[in-house]
Motif scaffolding. Structure first.
Motif, PDB file in Angstrom:
ATOM      1  N   ASP A  80       0.831  -1.208   0.000  1.00 31.42           N
ATOM      2  CA  ASP A  80       0.000   0.000   0.000  1.00 31.42           C
ATOM      3  C   ASP A  80       0.861   1.252   0.000  1.00 31.42           C
ATOM      4  OD1 ASP A  80      -2.229  -1.598   0.047  1.00 31.42           O
ATOM      5  OD2 ASP A  80      -2.596  -1.370   2.206  1.00 31.42           O
ATOM      6  N   LYS A 127       3.967   1.558  -1.120  1.00 33.37           N
ATOM      7  CA  LYS A 127       4.600   1.710  -2.440  1.00 33.37           C
ATOM      8  C   LYS A 127       3.600   2.222  -3.468  1.00 33.37           C
ATOM      9  CE  LYS A 127       8.254  -1.773  -1.912  1.00 33.37           C
ATOM     10  NZ  LYS A 127       8.792  -3.072  -2.383  1.00 33.37           N
ATOM     11  N   ASN A 128       2.382   1.682  -3.408  1.00 28.12           N
ATOM     12  CA  ASN A 128       1.343   2.144  -4.331  1.00 28.12           C
ATOM     13  C   ASN A 128       1.035   3.619  -4.103  1.00 28.12           C
ATOM     14  OD1 ASN A 128       1.113  -0.386  -5.480  1.00 28.12           O
ATOM     15  ND2 ASN A 128      -0.609  -1.008  -4.205  1.00 28.12           N
ATOM     16  N   LYS A 129       1.026   4.022  -2.816  1.00 27.67           N
ATOM     17  CA  LYS A 129       0.750   5.420  -2.485  1.00 27.67           C
ATOM     18  C   LYS A 129       1.851   6.321  -3.017  1.00 27.67           C
ATOM     19  CE  LYS A 129      -2.066   8.234  -0.287  1.00 27.67           C
ATOM     20  NZ  LYS A 129      -3.484   8.343  -0.629  1.00 27.67           N
ATOM     21  N   ASN A 147       3.860   5.675  -5.534  1.00 30.90           N
ATOM     22  CA  ASN A 147       3.740   5.714  -6.997  1.00 30.90           C
ATOM     23  C   ASN A 147       2.581   6.603  -7.436  1.00 30.90           C
ATOM     24  OD1 ASN A 147       5.893   3.950  -7.373  1.00 30.90           O
ATOM     25  ND2 ASN A 147       4.604   2.132  -7.286  1.00 30.90           N
ATOM     26  N   GLU A 148       1.484   6.536  -6.661  1.00 33.86           N
ATOM     27  CA  GLU A 148       0.330   7.390  -6.962  1.00 33.86           C
ATOM     28  C   GLU A 148       0.712   8.863  -6.842  1.00 33.86           C
ATOM     29  OE1 GLU A 148      -3.710   8.677  -4.632  1.00 33.86           O
ATOM     30  OE2 GLU A 148      -3.148   6.561  -4.552  1.00 33.86           O
TER      31      GLU A 148
END
Length: 629
Positions: free
Chosen positions: A139, A141-143, A145-146
């Protein structure tokens, strides 16, 4: 069909690798694991065998600490790259190797002879905890990247907006025709006039809190980073709030000391014992200094209030503050913003202008409140229901203006935000242009971030069109500034040349005269209403209007400085405003004197040179407090 289901169950079984040469231990573990529907695997302590076993991706490792070929600390570092949790099994040498066991950071450790239920329970907990940790990493890492993607959107949008504005201005200069500008400026003109009219309407009457009424519990957050000049006075002011039920305070004060390198921590420790409802959270590097949103989320996790308030570290309030503002969070209202005033408003020109600026902002929020409870949160003096904060995903730690970000998310979700002009938070005005521009660039960046990222969500939101337009108008404020004041400059130049150079017009503005007139005068009605709320004399009001009009031209260089910052920055960063302390008070009649909460007569810090003296004079008291805490 039964065969397929059985195969699936076997494949889904967690694979447990046991590293040991103890056959008795291995037999016990195999029996216990198979009974709990785990897949049993084993290997000895040979390096090659362990490597081969790890390549087959076990879900968890049971490590026998009695294996002489294995260094626990080195082993734990080795398996980090495999992302596999491990549990250590310790035998006769428990006391001798306990430190190494703990240093190897296992998910748990067990003692031989192993209890079956304890083993099964430890494995279940370790697997669940590891799965959650792994998901948290994903989560995060996704944040990240987002946010990187959002940064690209913000940069490209900023470049496009800057290029468009420059093109339109150059077009007007070279063609000597800015009629188009009059029609564009009619958009913010209409909104400004609507807001001015709406602000005249009296806000809804609210039921007042009376003595003996049951009160909702409130948690007040005060983020603090290097606030040695102001934190003591702020905490004591907030601690004096009269908000009690059955003789007990129905609120808690949570100060988040975010990596302070000055005496903020020592000062907080020195006053803690005298303020029972004060809690102190200390964030240290590398966790600290990442952004105000992260700070507030930490406090939210540890808070027990159903309503969350946020104060800056230079805040002063009256004792009746909470009893005045809490009724605004009635029924389906999600948040409320109180008025903001400058306690040093008469110290110099800039201080006075900031006081007027917040008065103008407050008047706009009154209008938005009257137009449909679509007011906005402004940082200092904001109060929001905890369930509303959690529902919309908490504060965005990456957002430069986390308050605006939270408000927009609440409104997009169909929520409502009130404005309370009955009470105010008093804060310190900035006294020099350099610091002011630093603060305002951050605010402007936050507005642009919100506009560029949330614009599609606002359009798609299942809320009335009028509400959508209200949100867009509010977060587009800085987008129109350059064109608005360019239009003012063109109008003034045309008036001057028309009078002094024989009816000469520098740049044509051929829209109907009513369009130009409305655009020019729209700046004044709302501000006149706002400044009049403090009941100044007519001469003072006229001076304030004229001075504030001139002050507002700083928005032109601010636009270009903001665009430069947004286009050139490599990451989102948050720069706090430096607070110098309550040296000059212009409003003694407005800010009540402290009830003198005792801090054992600890002297305030007057300058950096006083730090060493402060520590020497108060070291015994501080040591006592630290031991107690």
């Amino acid at each position: 069909m039964d065969g397929i289901e059985l195969t699936t169950q076997i494949m889904d079984r967690p694979k447990i690798l046991t590293i040991s040469s103890d056959e008795i231990l291995l037999n016990d573990i195999k029996e216990y694991l198979e009974e709990a529907n785990y897949e049993f695997r084993k290997t000895d302590s040979d390096v090659i065998n362990i490597k081969n076993a790890l390549e087959k991706s076990p879900d968890l490792i049971l490590l026998d600490a009695d294996e002489k070929n294995i260094d626990l600390v080195k082993f734990s570092k080795y398996i980090e790259s495999y992302n596999i949790p491990h549990i250590v099994i310790v035998g006769m040498l428990f006391d001798e190797i306990l430190d190494k066991v703990l240093e190897s950071s296992p998910y748990n450790f067990l003692i031989k002879d192993i209890d079956k239920e304890e083993l099964q329970r430890s494995i279940a907990v370790a697997l669940k905890k590891h799965a959650q940790n792994t998901q948290n990493i994903i989560d995060a890492k996704n944040k990240v990247n987002e946010k990187k993607s959002e940064l690209i959107i913000e940069k490209s949008s900023s470049i496009a907006l800057l290029a468009l504005c420059i093109f339109l201005i150059l077009l007007a200069i070279f063609t000597r025709d800015a009629t188009w500008l009059q029609w564009i400026l009619l958009i913010p003109t209409v909104f400004m006039l609507i807001n001015a009219c709406a602000s005249l309407k009296k806000q809804d009457e609210l039921k007042k809190i009376e003595d003996g009424d049951e009160l909702p519990f409130v948690s007040i957050f005060i983020p603090a980073h290097n606030e040695e000049n102001t934190i003591k006075a702020t905490v004591e002011s907030v601690a004096n709030i009269d908000y009690h039920y059955d003789g007990k305070p129905q609120y808690e004060i949570i100060v988040i000391n975010d990596g302070s390198t000055d005496l903020t921590g020592e000062i907080l420790s020195s006053i803690k014992n005298n303020i029972p409802h004060l809690k102190i959270i200390t964030r240290r590097p590398p966790r600290s200094g990442k952004g105000k949103g992260f700070v507030l989320n930490d406090a939210l996790t540890l808070s027990k209030g159903e309503i969350i308030g946020v104060f800056d570290a230079d805040t002063h309030v009256k004792p009746n503050y909470l009893k005045t503002i809490i009724p605004y969070l009635h029924d389906d209202i999600d948040g409320v913003q109180s008025r903001v005033k400058m306690f040093n408003k008469n110290e110099n020109y800039l201080a006075r202008m900031q006081h007027l600026e917040f008065a103008s902002f407050g008047n706009t929020l009154i209008a938005k409140d009257n137009l449909g409870k679509t007011s906005f949160l402004g940082g200092n003096g904001q109060f929001v229901k905890k369930e509303s904060i959690i529902k919309c995903g908490r504060w965005d730690g990456f957002a430069v203006t986390e308050d605006l970000n939270l408000a927009v998310k609440i409104l997009i979700d169909g929520g409502k935000i009130n404005y309370c002009g009955e009470c105010a938070v008093y804060q310190e005005a900035i006294l020099d242009w350099k610091s002011l521009f630093k603060q305002r660039i951050r605010w402007a960046i936050g507005n642009f971030e919100t506009l560029f990222i949330y614009f599609p969500d606002i359009l798609k939101a299942k809320i009335p069109i009028a509400k959508k337009l209200g949100i867009i108008e509010h977060i587009s404020f800085y987008s129109f500034n350059l064109l608005i004041f360019f239009g003012f400059i063109v109008s003034i130049l045309n008036i001057i040349t028309w009078f002094f150079l024989g009816n000469m017009i520098v740049i044509k503005m051929d829209a109907p005269i009513i369009v130009g007139l409305l655009s020019f005068i729209s700046f004044f009605p709302g501000n006149i209403i706002a400044f009049s709320r403090d009941k100044p004399g007519i001469i003072t009001l006229i001076k304030d209007i004229f001075k504030y009009y001139l002050y507002s031209y700083h928005l032109i260089p601010l636009f270009f400085m903001t665009m430069d910052s947004m286009i050139t920055r490599k990451e989102r960063t948050w720069a706090k405003t430096v607070h110098k302390g309550r040296k000059h008070l212009d409003s003694f009649e407005e800010i009540p004197e402290s009830k003198q909460i005792s801090s054992n007569n600890i002297e305030p810090i007057k300058s950096d040179e006083d730090k060493e003296t402060y520590l020497i004079n108060n070291i015994n008291k501080l040591e006592e407090d630290l031991k107690k805490n």
